[in-house]
Design a protein around this motif. Structure first.
Motif, PDB file in Angstrom:
ATOM      1  N   LEU A  18       0.839  -1.197   0.000  1.00  0.00           N
ATOM      2  CA  LEU A  18       0.000   0.000   0.000  1.00  0.00           C
ATOM      3  C   LEU A  18       0.875   1.249   0.000  1.00  0.00           C
ATOM      4  N   ALA A  71      -3.150   2.889  -3.190  1.00  0.00           N
ATOM      5  CA  ALA A  71      -4.359   2.106  -2.979  1.00  0.00           C
ATOM      6  C   ALA A  71      -5.055   1.723  -4.277  1.00  0.00           C
ATOM      7  N   GLU A  72      -4.772   2.474  -5.323  1.00  0.00           N
ATOM      8  CA  GLU A  72      -5.543   2.256  -6.552  1.00  0.00           C
ATOM      9  C   GLU A  72      -5.104   0.966  -7.255  1.00  0.00           C
ATOM     10  N   ASN A  86      -3.633  -5.564  -7.045  1.00  0.00           N
ATOM     11  CA  ASN A  86      -4.409  -4.850  -6.037  1.00  0.00           C
ATOM     12  C   ASN A  86      -4.138  -5.445  -4.668  1.00  0.00           C
ATOM     13  N   LEU A  87      -4.578  -4.723  -3.650  1.00  0.00           N
ATOM     14  CA  LEU A  87      -4.222  -5.104  -2.281  1.00  0.00           C
ATOM     15  C   LEU A  87      -5.049  -6.263  -1.752  1.00  0.00           C
ATOM     16  N   THR A 130      -5.087  -8.784  21.122  1.00  0.00           N
ATOM     17  CA  THR A 130      -6.227  -7.869  21.063  1.00  0.00           C
ATOM     18  C   THR A 130      -5.805  -6.452  21.431  1.00  0.00           C
ATOM     19  N   GLN A 176      -3.488  -4.895  18.688  1.00  0.00           N
ATOM     20  CA  GLN A 176      -4.227  -4.394  17.522  1.00  0.00           C
ATOM     21  C   GLN A 176      -4.980  -3.125  17.871  1.00  0.00           C
ATOM     22  N   ASP A 177      -5.590  -3.146  19.063  1.00  0.00           N
ATOM     23  CA  ASP A 177      -6.386  -2.011  19.489  1.00  0.00           C
ATOM     24  C   ASP A 177      -5.525  -0.755  19.560  1.00  0.00           C
ATOM     25  N   ARG A 214      -4.908   2.715  16.829  1.00  0.00           N
ATOM     26  CA  ARG A 214      -5.085   4.117  17.203  1.00  0.00           C
ATOM     27  C   ARG A 214      -3.817   4.931  17.004  1.00  0.00           C
ATOM     28  N   SER A 215      -2.674   4.267  17.078  1.00  0.00           N
ATOM     29  CA  SER A 215      -1.436   5.035  17.126  1.00  0.00           C
ATOM     30  C   SER A 215      -0.710   5.138  15.795  1.00  0.00           C
ATOM     31  N   PHE A 216      -0.988   4.195  14.888  1.00  0.00           N
ATOM     32  CA  PHE A 216      -0.223   4.199  13.653  1.00  0.00           C
ATOM     33  C   PHE A 216      -1.152   4.239  12.453  1.00  0.00           C
ATOM     34  N   ASP A 217      -0.710   4.936  11.440  1.00  0.00           N
ATOM     35  CA  ASP A 217      -1.458   4.935  10.199  1.00  0.00           C
ATOM     36  C   ASP A 217      -1.387   3.524   9.608  1.00  0.00           C
ATOM     37  N   TYR A 218      -0.179   3.025   9.486  1.00  0.00           N
ATOM     38  CA  TYR A 218       0.005   1.664   8.970  1.00  0.00           C
ATOM     39  C   TYR A 218      -0.030   0.684  10.136  1.00  0.00           C
ATOM     40  N   TRP A 219      -1.207   0.529  10.718  1.00  0.00           N
ATOM     41  CA  TRP A 219      -1.297  -0.249  11.964  1.00  0.00           C
ATOM     42  C   TRP A 219      -1.094  -1.732  11.739  1.00  0.00           C
ATOM     43  N   ARG A 220      -1.399  -2.200  10.520  1.00  0.00           N
ATOM     44  CA  ARG A 220      -1.184  -3.635  10.285  1.00  0.00           C
ATOM     45  C   ARG A 220       0.307  -3.951  10.264  1.00  0.00           C
TER      46      ARG A 220
END
Lengths: 404, 638, 275
Positions: B120, B125-126, B224-225, B593, B596-597, B601-607
């Motif tokens: 990404l 994203a496109e 694509n993603l 849990t 992830q939670d 909240r803290s990162f744009d790229y949280w994954r």
């Protein structure tokens, strides 16, 4: 401020120099916005930008009644359970007064139901499912974007005008696709009673077996095709359909295909002559829209997608509602939003009293390829107000408590 | 349908089979030699597509209109992904081969998260649609029906790669080593082969095949993603239906799946005795239905041999530590502290909200651990029981209007019934085959829930599942969801304690006996299948309870509760906590849990952040978090 | 059924009678019609070169493998009982214990738990879900462990035992339900010569005390000649000789079978002494 709070999310509000001091005296208005940002990035990146632009405009102009507007966003990871948890967190920790967002229908419904249970105001920006404002509608939930039913009913007159008898349908195998297909069939049958539906392909979302599906559609020898596929499924369908000559001499009526999110990736292979709903940002010459595009391009150095419009209008609608209510009290917000008129780059729209659906419309036109990319030609803007069931019909569908 | 179009449908199926085969072949090779369940394989496929696109764009500018550009780009993508595979092997996997079984799955899962966000970040994203291949743009005429030239090329490429792989495996020294390693890893190291070099090259080849498959897919669909998950699940299905380690088997399986799907599409809606059935809707799960049938009939796939199964589970002995007065006091203290939390944390109400999720997933993970750890049965479809519990209770309560308390009985019962049915088939298999059969059942349940609008609400799910009365009342001085929180704590706490006791009881000992040595167990009178079946039922019941508690804390449910993603989350929780200790699943669920939670909240790229954090855990503490805690305690004692 | 006169039975009432036992694997006849008896209290050795069909015979008696033909009858107080078609666990419940060539024990358990497991199974208490297992049948388990000399290791994890001790543990497990017949597949495989004698002496002592019959296969002729009461010899799936140790030693066909096969498999086989 505690360090952990510093890290929380993205407080979108842009505190622009001098104006900060204007709004400084009063506590900000906080909107909690929940969406599937990473799972649906192609739509939601521009959406996010649209929100940023609207926020900047509002706060630069002094906020609402001297209060700054803040949006705190959360990613729901495409899971309704996580969306509800995020909503709880936004209410409990961030002290938001208004909830907004939702792209996927099931998440929209989950948040809507959460809003009903917790008696919080919720503006669903994008989810398309008709249930959100009808069968599952409630007092606390409003929706901005034209619903599945509206989109289909905008395109059906065009389909009927083709005067084709044998139709084939292809749609993604989930609620949106199914209800789009069902609505299309029933509305077209009303408009053109002799119509026949000769083939139906419900394909797994994001995994269409395009070759086989195109072949099966061709085998049914339809006179015309109604398509609900979008995104990667659409790209596959277009490639296979073109190569296998499915679209040769066969008109196609297609939902959402004219949205830049879905049309642009096709580049010079975009289909031509399809009747589509969408957003021809390059050719809309109303002053409101031109101003929006100019501001958007200036800020982001990128052109707007439909998501940008939805994100922008979501914030604008909320601002208008809070202004009208004169407070962020849920009950006063509900009263204010019922029949609230607000401005979007597409023009003025309002939230219907009967079902809380906005009358924001969409563009219907024909696709063409120009300068190596797909565009919409001969389009018209269809006002959403004209493409909704009558209030009486809506009342029968909505639960009684939603109508108090 | 004319015979010409039937022929074209078959040819279309063959073309689809080629891509499926290429992805599956790489996975099969990697698994065969290294026994690593490479969850990042779909991501490598996706990276292949993106690299192919980028290289294609460059080369198109250099060599306009030339087919060589496309094929060169495909080659570059293949090599690029092969290099990425080698990098992953040397940087990450090599360090954890000695870790407990399936722990590598955790690492590759983390890599998949990072790669998804990496794509990404790099490509946006496109969707990126590649150009058509010069020279293969149009269609051939097959008995008058147009058939894409590129599909015809794919039909040739699949078997060609199969042939090349066959030559590599049978005619070269390297191939002989690979085959030997597939059959017996110890033997190869005994032969003095440098294991690490073999593993790295196998990983590179397997990854390269995935990259090739991804790049070859470009003329048919955009990069694509969303490519990674379907690709990994297709690859597993192909490998398992074919039989692990059998490339011809994988090819046959790819063919079978593609033809079944093309057949479903071609049949369309069929009227049978007054009922109309839409066969195209079956394509949603066709591969899983095929896999379930194949595995029930042939427990080692079409062409697999029993030896190909996972190495014996003796590698990870689980010795539950017996209860001592001290451990009992610790558990009691922990539960008492949690029970007081609504009062303590009344100023930060989100605490108890987040903990309800943690509790539900802790029980879910504990129930999975029950069959995975002591039982040695790796369920990849455990969300089925979680979802059955949630849906079972929701459907009955909505229809009857009974209070939510009844759900606490109905949900576990629904989970039990699901486990009763699926467990009966599953315990007859072992290793990866068992895992994949549970996955197939899980996906079949998912697809039914996803499509049965009238009962389950279809893809939209069911809403309005809030508990009524005292459970949703707000009381002064405590957090708003205190009542529901305490109910969840009570249910989950007692269920976990019951599971603990069951593991200590003769039944639990018998479950471990069946895992340690089925041979010995059978020859001291233990009906291993029956014991394992009952273990499945116990686990299904517990998961069902977790499902109900989760559903009523959210007020709504949707099919994602049952989806394979949820099952994988469960596996990750168990592995993250460590399969060697009873506290493992609880710690793992809480860590995953909350990670992830807060990452969300803290990162744009949280994954990617979640994935990176998991990689750190995997590399630093290959025994899982609970293993870490134990070794600290051990050191403190010494 | 009339019994052939040729010295099949060693005692007056055989404990186990095997008749016409046969089994093929994909066209290869592994065992072709084998007859033999095991008398009460007897230690019977089953020997033969590699591929003679010893393991196949064992697995058929044990119930792991279904014979194509033949019968296996176990004498029971209520009359003879046919074992063909029964699952291993049922055969076990009828009083037939078993040890394996590569010792099969429960690796995640302690030594005593291994024995308790067998005792729990015998008492049909496997479906007990509540009371902890560790308190059950403890004293009986300790007695058995003491009998095989593992009382001191009772609480140790199995993983810490030496291989000879694992074999001894397996013996204790196999004896836990008071079997009348014990099948031992290569009981001394993988053990040092000194340990072999010790294990077999222990076995002999235990089975004599308990009146248990033993059928064992063995590669080490030392062990066979030292401990067997009687020997039967298989070659290419057929029974070629049987009798006392001395008789079998002198049998020409046995020598041919071993030399003719060209490989007296397993290093421990002392061909000169066998000859």
């Amino acid at each position: 401020m505690k360090p952990s709070r510093m890290a929380h999310g993205f407080v979108l509000s842009v505190v622009v120099g001098l104006t900060a001091s204007l709004a400084h005296a009063q506590a900000p208005i906080r909107i909690g916005e929940i969406n599937s940002y990473k799972a649906q990035a192609a739509f939601l990146d521009p959406y996010h930008k649209g929100m940023e632009l609207a926020l900047e405009e509002i706060n630069t102009a002094g906020g609402i009644g001297g209060r700054r507007l803040e949006v705190i966003t959360r990613d729901d990871g495409a899971s309704p359970g996580d969306a509800v948890r995020a909503a709880e967190e936004l209410l409990a920790r961030e002290g938001v007064q208004i909830l907004a967002g939702g792209f996927l229908s099931h998440i929209g419904l989950a948040l809507g139901d959460f809003a009903r249970q917790k008696k919080v105001f919720f503006l669903a920006s994008e989810p398309l499912t008709d249930k959100l404002v009808w069968e599952n509608g409630n007092r606390y939930t409003f929706r901005l974007r034209p619903s599945t039913y509206m989109q289909v009913s905008m395109i059906v007159p065009e389909a009927a005008r083709l005067k084709k008898k044998r139709w084939a349908l292809v749609y993604p195998n989930y609620e949106y696709g199914q209800s789009a297909a069902a609505t299309f069939k029933s509305l077209l049958k009303q408009a053109q009673p002799e119509v026949e539906f000769v083939a139906e392909q419900a394909t797994p979302l994001g995994k269409v077996e395009a070759g086989a599906v195109v072949q099966a559609l061709a085998d049914a020898r339809p006179d015309a095709i109604f398509n609900v596929l979008f995104g990667t499924d659409l790209a596959r369908l277009v490639r296979e359909g073109t190569t296998r000559e499915l679209f040769k001499d066969r008109p196609v009526v297609s939902l959402l295909t004219g949205e830049p999110e879905y049309l642009d990736p096709l580049r010079d292979e975009a289909p031509t002559g399809w009747i589509v709903t969408g957003y021809p940002w390059y050719a809309i010459d109303t002053p409101a829209h031109k101003a929006f595009v100019a501001a958007y391009q200036k800020k982001f150095n990128d052109y707007p997608r439909l998501g940008s419009i939805v994100g922008y209008s979501t914030i604008k609608a909320i601002a208008a509602g809070v202004r009208a209510a004169g407070s962020t009290d849920t009950e006063r917000l509900i009263t204010a939003f019922r029949g609230l008129a607000f401005d979007t780059p597409f023009g003025r729209a309002e939230f219907r009293r009967s079902d809380h659906q906005s009358t924001m419309g969409a563009f219907v036109g024909r696709t063409a390829v120009e300068g190596g990319r797909g565009v919409m030609k001969d389009f018209t803007y269809l006002d959403g107000a004209r493409f909704q069931p009558a209030d009486e019909a809506v009342r029968r569908m909505r639960p009684a408590e939603a109508q108090q | 349908m004319t015979s010409a179009s039937l022929l074209v449908q078959i040819l279309t199926g063959l073309a689809g089979a080629s891509t499926l085969f290429l992805t599956g072949a790489g996975l099969s090779l990697i698994f065969g030699v290294t026994r690593v369940v490479n969850f990042a394989h779909g991501s490598l496929f996706m990276v292949g597509a993106y690299l192919g696109w980028t290289a294609g764009e460059w080369l198109r500018a250099l060599l306009p209109g030339s087919a060589a550009g496309f094929w060169l780009a495909t080659l570059l993508a293949t090599l690029g992904v092969a290099a990425l595979g080698a990098l992953l092997e040397t940087l990450i996997l090599r360090r954890i081969y000695r870790a407990p079984e399936l722990f590598q799955l955790l690492a590759t899962f983390a890599v998949a998260l990072v790669l998804r966000d990496g794509c990404l970040w790099l490509w946006g994203a496109e969707d990126l649609l590649g150009p058509r291949v010069p020279g293969l743009t149009g269609a051939l005429s097959v008995l008058g029906v147009p058939f894409p030239r590129y599909d015809a090329a794919l039909i040739v490429i699949g078997p060609a790669v199969l042939g090349l792989m066959h030559l590599l495996l049978t005619r070269t020294h390297f191939g002989v080593l690979i085959r030997a390693a597939t059959q017996d890893r110890e033997m190869v190291s005994a032969l003095g082969v440098i294991e690490s070099r073999l593993f790295t090259s196998v990983f590179a080849i397997g990854a390269g095949l995935a990259g090739l498959a991804g790049a070859l897919q470009l003329p048919r669909e955009p990069a694509n993603l969303g490519l990674d998950l379907p690709a990994i699940s297709d690859a597993f299905v192909v490998v398992v239906i074919g039989g692990l380690g059998s490339l011809p088997g994988a090819f046959l399986a790819a063919l079978l799946i593609s033809l079944v799907k093309a057949g479903c599409v071609a049949l369309g809606t069929v009227e049978l005795g007054g009922y109309s059935f839409a066969f195209p809707r079956l394509t949603l799960v066709a591969e899983f239905i095929v896999m379930a049938i194949v595995l029930v009939v042939r427990p080692y796939g079409l062409m697999g041999r029993p030896e190909g199964a996972l190495r014996g589970p003796a590698a990870s002995p689980i010795r539950p530590e017996p209860e001592t007065p001290r451990s009992r006091a610790l558990w009691g203290l922990a539960i008492a502290a949690l029970a007081l939390l609504p009062w303590i944390a009344s100023a930060s109400p989100y605490t108890t909200v987040a903990l309800v999720d943690v509790f539900c997933f802790a029980l879910f993970a504990m129930s999975l651990f029950f069959i995975m750890g002591p039982g040695g049965m790796h369920s990849f479809g455990h969300a089925a029981y979680f979802g059955l519990g949630a849906y079972g209770a929701a459907i009955v309560l909505k229809a009857t209007g009974w209070s939510m308390m009844w759900g606490l009985l109905i949900g576990p019962l629904a989970g039990f019934v699901g486990a009763l049915i699926f467990g009966w088939f599953s315990v007859r298999l072992s290793g990866v085959y068992l895992a994949m059969l549970t996955l197939a059942f899980g996906q079949i349940v998912w697809s039914i829930i996803y499509q049965w609008d009238a009962v389950t609400g279809g893809s939209n799910g069911l809403t309005g599942l809030w508990p009524a009365g005292w459970l949703s009342t707000r009381y002064p001085g405590v957090t708003p969801n205190a009542a529901y929180y305490l109910l969840t704590l009570a249910c989950v706490g007692s269920a976990v304690l019951v599971l603990r006791r069951v593991l200590d009881a003769p039944f639990g000992l018998a479950v471990r006996a069946g895992r340690d040595s089925p041979l010995r167990a059978e020859s001291i009178g233990i009906n291993v299948h029956r014991i394992q079946w009952m273990a499945f039922c116990v686990a299904g019941t517990a998961a069902g309870l977790a499902g109900v508690l989760y559903a009523f804390s959210k007020g709504s449910i949707a099919p994602d509760l049952v989806h394979v993603g949820r099952s994988i989350d469960g596996l990750v929780m168990v592995l993250l906590g460590g399969v060697e200790s009873l506290a493992g699943p609880l710690i793992g669920a809480a860590a995953f849990t909350l990670l992830q939670d807060s990452a969300g909240r803290s990162f744009d790229y949280w994954r990617a952040a979640t994935g990176a954090a998991m990689l750190v855990v995997v590399l630093a503490f290959p025994q899982g978090l609970a293993g870490l805690a134990r070794s600290i305690r051990g050191r403190a004692k010494a | 059924m009339t019994r052939p006169a040729t010295g099949l039975a060693s005692g007056p009432v055989p404990l186990l009678s095997v008749r016409g036992l046969a089994r093929a694997f994909g066209g290869v006849q592994a065992v072709r019609g084998v007859d033999f008896d095991i008398g009460a209290g007897e230690l019977l050795a089953l020997i033969g070169p590699n591929g003679a069909g010893k393991s196949t015979c064992f697995n058929m008696i044990n119930g792991q493998l279904r014979p194509d033909r033949g019968s296996i009858q176990l004498a029971r107080p209520e009359g003879p009982r046919e074992l063909v078609g029964l699952a291993p666990r049922t055969v076990w419940r009828l009083g037939v214990g078993r040890t394996f060539q590569i010792a099969a024990v429960f690796g995640s358990m302690s030594v005593i738990e291994n024995v308790q497991m067998a005792l729990l199974s015998h008492a049909r208490e496997l479906l007990a879900f509540w009371r902890p297992a560790r308190a059950r049948h403890r004293s009986r388990a300790l007695e058995l462990l003491a009998a095989v000399g593992l009382a001191d290791q009772a609480e140790h994890p199995v993983a810490t035992l030496a291989y000879g001790q694992v074999k001894a543990l397996e013996l204790a497990v196999a004896l836990a339900h008071g079997p009348r017949l014990l099948l031992m597949d290569e009981p001394t495989a993988g053990m040092a010569p000194a340990e072999r004698g010790a294990l077999m002496a222990l076995t002999r002592q235990l089975v004599t005390e308990r009146g248990v019959s033993v059928l064992f296969t063995e590669h080490s002729m030392d062990v066979v000649f030292a401990f067997a009461d009687r020997v039967i010899v298989l070659a290419r799936g057929e029974l070629i000789a049987q009798g006392s140790v001395a008789e079998v030693r002198e049998d020409v066909r046995v020598r041919e079978a071993y030399f003719g096969s060209g490989r007296l498999h397993g290093a421990p086989v002392n061909t000169e002494r066998a000859a």
